[in-house]
Design a protein around this motif. Structure first.
Motif, PDB file in Angstrom:
ATOM      1  N   ARG A 359      -0.090  -5.380  11.284  1.00  0.00           N
ATOM      2  CA  ARG A 359       0.944  -4.845  10.391  1.00  0.00           C
ATOM      3  C   ARG A 359       2.324  -5.203  10.925  1.00  0.00           C
ATOM      4  O   ARG A 359       2.587  -5.100  12.127  1.00  0.00           O
ATOM      5  CB  ARG A 359       0.825  -3.334  10.273  1.00  0.00           C
ATOM      6  N   GLY A 360       3.207  -5.613  10.023  1.00  0.00           N
ATOM      7  CA  GLY A 360       4.578  -5.888  10.403  1.00  0.00           C
ATOM      8  C   GLY A 360       5.395  -4.614  10.425  1.00  0.00           C
ATOM      9  O   GLY A 360       4.872  -3.508  10.248  1.00  0.00           O
ATOM     10  N   ALA A 361       6.701  -4.768  10.601  1.00  0.00           N
ATOM     11  CA  ALA A 361       7.584  -3.603  10.673  1.00  0.00           C
ATOM     12  C   ALA A 361       7.546  -2.779   9.390  1.00  0.00           C
ATOM     13  O   ALA A 361       7.720  -1.558   9.424  1.00  0.00           O
ATOM     14  CB  ALA A 361       9.021  -4.066  10.965  1.00  0.00           C
ATOM     15  N   ASP A 362       7.307  -3.459   8.279  1.00  0.00           N
ATOM     16  CA  ASP A 362       7.242  -2.755   6.993  1.00  0.00           C
ATOM     17  C   ASP A 362       5.823  -2.316   6.654  1.00  0.00           C
ATOM     18  O   ASP A 362       5.558  -1.835   5.536  1.00  0.00           O
ATOM     19  CB  ASP A 362       7.805  -3.627   5.874  1.00  0.00           C
ATOM     20  N   GLY A 363       4.900  -2.490   7.595  1.00  0.00           N
ATOM     21  CA  GLY A 363       3.514  -2.080   7.383  1.00  0.00           C
ATOM     22  C   GLY A 363       2.650  -3.123   6.692  1.00  0.00           C
ATOM     23  O   GLY A 363       1.462  -2.899   6.453  1.00  0.00           O
ATOM     24  N   THR A 364       3.229  -4.278   6.386  1.00  0.00           N
ATOM     25  CA  THR A 364       2.498  -5.316   5.656  1.00  0.00           C
ATOM     26  C   THR A 364       1.866  -6.334   6.605  1.00  0.00           C
ATOM     27  O   THR A 364       2.520  -6.822   7.525  1.00  0.00           O
ATOM     28  CB  THR A 364       3.436  -6.043   4.670  1.00  0.00           C
ATOM     29  N   GLN A 388      -3.774  -1.560  -5.360  1.00  0.00           N
ATOM     30  CA  GLN A 388      -3.567  -0.335  -4.598  1.00  0.00           C
ATOM     31  C   GLN A 388      -4.541  -0.234  -3.426  1.00  0.00           C
ATOM     32  O   GLN A 388      -4.175   0.231  -2.332  1.00  0.00           O
ATOM     33  CB  GLN A 388      -3.728   0.881  -5.518  1.00  0.00           C
ATOM     34  N   ALA A 389      -5.767  -0.668  -3.628  1.00  0.00           N
ATOM     35  CA  ALA A 389      -6.757  -0.639  -2.551  1.00  0.00           C
ATOM     36  C   ALA A 389      -6.326  -1.528  -1.388  1.00  0.00           C
ATOM     37  O   ALA A 389      -6.446  -1.146  -0.211  1.00  0.00           O
ATOM     38  CB  ALA A 389      -8.120  -1.087  -3.075  1.00  0.00           C
ATOM     39  N   LEU A 390      -5.807  -2.698  -1.697  1.00  0.00           N
ATOM     40  CA  LEU A 390      -5.370  -3.627  -0.650  1.00  0.00           C
ATOM     41  C   LEU A 390      -4.106  -3.122   0.039  1.00  0.00           C
ATOM     42  O   LEU A 390      -3.938  -3.303   1.259  1.00  0.00           O
ATOM     43  CB  LEU A 390      -5.138  -5.010  -1.257  1.00  0.00           C
ATOM     44  N   LYS A 391      -3.240  -2.495  -0.719  1.00  0.00           N
ATOM     45  CA  LYS A 391      -1.997  -1.970  -0.147  1.00  0.00           C
ATOM     46  C   LYS A 391      -2.295  -0.941   0.946  1.00  0.00           C
ATOM     47  O   LYS A 391      -1.598  -0.881   1.971  1.00  0.00           O
ATOM     48  CB  LYS A 391      -1.139  -1.347  -1.247  1.00  0.00           C
ATOM     49  N   ARG A 392      -3.354  -0.146   0.750  1.00  0.00           N
ATOM     50  CA  ARG A 392      -3.690   0.885   1.730  1.00  0.00           C
ATOM     51  C   ARG A 392      -4.073   0.306   3.092  1.00  0.00           C
ATOM     52  O   ARG A 392      -3.973   0.993   4.102  1.00  0.00           O
ATOM     53  CB  ARG A 392      -4.823   1.766   1.191  1.00  0.00           C
ATOM     54  N   VAL A 393      -4.516  -0.953   3.098  1.00  0.00           N
ATOM     55  CA  VAL A 393      -4.874  -1.565   4.389  1.00  0.00           C
ATOM     56  C   VAL A 393      -3.861  -2.625   4.799  1.00  0.00           C
ATOM     57  O   VAL A 393      -4.114  -3.443   5.692  1.00  0.00           O
ATOM     58  CB  VAL A 393      -6.295  -2.166   4.342  1.00  0.00           C
ATOM     59  N   GLY A 394      -2.699  -2.630   4.145  1.00  0.00           N
ATOM     60  CA  GLY A 394      -1.601  -3.484   4.590  1.00  0.00           C
ATOM     61  C   GLY A 394      -1.505  -4.840   3.919  1.00  0.00           C
ATOM     62  O   GLY A 394      -0.769  -5.715   4.394  1.00  0.00           O
ATOM     63  N   ILE A 395      -2.212  -5.046   2.813  1.00  0.00           N
ATOM     64  CA  ILE A 395      -2.133  -6.319   2.086  1.00  0.00           C
ATOM     65  C   ILE A 395      -1.377  -6.090   0.781  1.00  0.00           C
ATOM     66  O   ILE A 395      -1.787  -5.290  -0.055  1.00  0.00           O
ATOM     67  CB  ILE A 395      -3.535  -6.889   1.792  1.00  0.00           C
ATOM     68  N   GLU A 396      -0.240  -6.777   0.644  1.00  0.00           N
ATOM     69  CA  GLU A 396       0.579  -6.661  -0.558  1.00  0.00           C
ATOM     70  C   GLU A 396       0.144  -7.730  -1.558  1.00  0.00           C
ATOM     71  O   GLU A 396       0.162  -8.920  -1.260  1.00  0.00           O
ATOM     72  CB  GLU A 396       2.062  -6.835  -0.235  1.00  0.00           C
ATOM     73  N   ALA A 397      -0.256  -7.302  -2.751  1.00  0.00           N
ATOM     74  CA  ALA A 397      -0.723  -8.229  -3.775  1.00  0.00           C
ATOM     75  C   ALA A 397       0.223  -8.213  -4.969  1.00  0.00           C
ATOM     76  O   ALA A 397       0.541  -7.155  -5.510  1.00  0.00           O
ATOM     77  CB  ALA A 397      -2.131  -7.858  -4.228  1.00  0.00           C
TER      78      ALA A 397
END
Length: 534
Positions: A359-364, A388-397
């Motif tokens: 995860r980066g500084a922004d959590g991504t 939303q599922a991917l966002k919870r584990v740090g993947i921005e789609a």
């Protein structure tokens, strides 16, 4: 036991259904009336011999007949072929064709049409049939109504796909010597089926009229079928509720609206007629992208998805969480012991960390594009759920929306994508509809609905080839089990849901389901209780 009998037994075991036969109608079928059907999305092409897309399929079966039809229990029925026989060694299939059948332009249908289509269309362009008919050595036509297909190796899956959608025959006299893919008759089709093509006003409607010279005497009962293009889900719901549309399939309205509509006395909801499809929804990951080359990243995405919640939230309970591309209703071939990826966000995070995607500084951890098949609201909502599922584990789609031609070109031509939401039909044998998703032969050919991930595995290719040529059904079952084990270990594609589609139709429309492949068959048996009102 002959190979033919083994094949029949395998299909029947795979598709034992719990439905009860519908009770007979007190009245005899009546002629007349116009059936208005929703076509959404609008087909890109009107000929299923050159496209396996569902919009093409549910239209095309009314213009073209199949060599063989299926009944409501997966039994084989005569179509353009009145008899068929498979040799003991499984290497020779003989088809005896119906005499007196005419193409819609008046030319006779003959064995030459079947031979030409097999050699020039099925083997060269059809996404499924390139594999299904790969072992054909030669085709003989000893007379105008006999086709003898010789295989270099047994091809037991053939008889599971000789309906209009699986092996659509084109008129040789209109295609031979032309640019097949750009032939104008692809979009003004000439078939032998119960309805004759009259008009396609793109973006508006497609009109078919009754074939007065149809070989199945007395049929069809309807005078006309009109396909209306209605892109907006709310407008589709309103059109069905008002009676402006009498038939709509492939879950045409949001599932939340379906229950309400089905309670109206003028509308019925039906889930039968899709059994031949064996459909499953999945996420394709482009394994040519650097971050998806690592199997841990692919497994992490699978662990990030709550399939039960997805079924409930997006599909309102229609469906079943999938664990394999061979769905559970294909009981003979399905392997329930494949590697499992239960919902576990913590496990997903652990795998992403191990793969070096911190995860980066922004959590991504990673930014990707997420495309979805533009076939309706559920697919758009699917993309939102997975985002939303991917966002919870740090993947921005970032979700991308496009029309069907742009989508298919992006995925299968340009290969300009990261993750996409897609669904395929597995059909009656995994060789027909499942293996195309994993066979490396399909990569780079710009053939829609084949190997989207760009997955290459020599072992998987060998298993597919062995299953394709084996004349022993027990051996084929074991090969398909090994195939599932390997692809679910590699997970280039993530099976998410075994789909359950529904149809909405007018209550006075009878005999809408007479076969397990009804959704891709014709309306030749459908009739109104009082045609004068339609």
């Amino acid at each position: 036991m002959t190979n033919f009998k083994r094949w029949r037994m395998g299909v029947l075991l795979s598709f034992m259904s719990t439905w009860a036969l519908a009770s007979g109608h007190a009245a005899e079928p009546r002629h007349g009336g116009t059936l208005t059907v929703i076509a959404q999305p609008e087909p890109v092409i009107l000929t299923a011999a050159l496209s396996t897309s569902s919009p093409t399929g549910f239209f095309s079966g009314n213009v073209f007949d199949g060599l063989i039809e299926y009944d409501r229990e997966f039994g084989l029925k005569p179509g353009l072929a009145v008899k068929w026989g498979l040799s003991e060694d499984g290497k020779i299939l003989t088809l005896n064709l119906r005499e007196g059948v005419l193409w819609h332009d008046g030319e006779p249908f003959t064995a030459a049409d079947v031979k030409w289509t097999l050699e020039n269309v099925w083997q060269k362009y059809h996404p499924r049939n390139q594999a299904l008919f790969a072992n054909v050595e030669r085709v003989e036509t000893p007379d105008d109504h006999t086709v003898v297909i010789h295989f270099s190796k047994p091809s037991l899956a053939i008889l599971s796909s000789l309906n209009s959608n699986g092996a659509q025959v084109l008129p040789r006299h209109l295609y031979e010597g032309t640019d097949i893919l750009n032939n104008p008759y692809n979009n003004k089709p000439v078939g032998t089926g119960p309805f004759v093509f009259k008009e396609w006003s793109k973006g508006n409607h497609i009109v078919l009229e009754r074939n007065p010279h149809y070989w199945d005497e007395g049929k069809p009962y309807l005078d006309r079928v009109i396909y209306r293009v209605i892109p907006d889900a709310g407008a589709r719901t309103a059109a069905i509720e008002k009676g402006e549309v009498q038939y709509a399939f492939f879950s045409p309205v949001p599932a939340r609206d379906a229950e309400r509509l089905s309670k109206l006395p003028t509308i019925q909801l039906e889930t039968k007629g899709y059994e031949w499809l064996s459909p499953w929804l999945f996420l394709d990951l482009n394994v040519e992208r650097e971050h998806f080359k690592d199997v841990r990243v692919r497994q992490a995405i699978y662990h990030a998805i709550d399939r039960e919640a997805y079924k409930r939230v997006v599909w309102f309970g229609f469906g079943k969480p999938a664990i394999s591309p061979v769905v559970s209703t294909l009981a003979t071939f399905h392997d329930a012991s494949v590697p499992q990826y239960p919902y576990d966000p913590a496990k997903a995070e652990q795998l992403l960390d191990e793969a070096g995607l911190k995860r980066g500084a922004d959590g991504t951890r990673l930014r990707i594009h997420l495309d979805y098949l533009p076939y309706g609201e559920e697919f758009r909502r699917s993309a939102e759920f997975f985002k939303q599922a991917l966002k919870r584990v740090g993947i921005e789609a970032e979700i991308r929306t496009q029309d069907t031609p742009t989508y298919t070109r992006r995925i299968y031509g340009d290969r300009d994508f990261d993750v996409t939401v897609q669904w395929y039909s597995g059909f009656a044998d995994p060789l027909v509809g499942v293996t195309r998703e994993y066979n490396s032969d399909g990569i780079g050919k710009n053939i829609p609905f084949t190997n989207g991930p760009g997955y290459r595995n020599e072992k998987v290719d060998q298993l597919i080839a062995q299953a394709q040529s084996s004349g022993n059904q027990d051996e084929r079952i074991q090969l398909f089990h090994a195939f599932q084990q390997q692809v679910q270990k590699d997970v280039p594609s993530l099976p998410v849901l075994e789909l359950e589609f529904f149809t909405l139709h007018a209550a006075d429309l009878n005999d809408t389901v007479t076969s397990v492949d009804q959704i891709y068959a014709s309306f030749k048996n459908a009739w109104y209780t009082d045609p004068s009102k339609r």
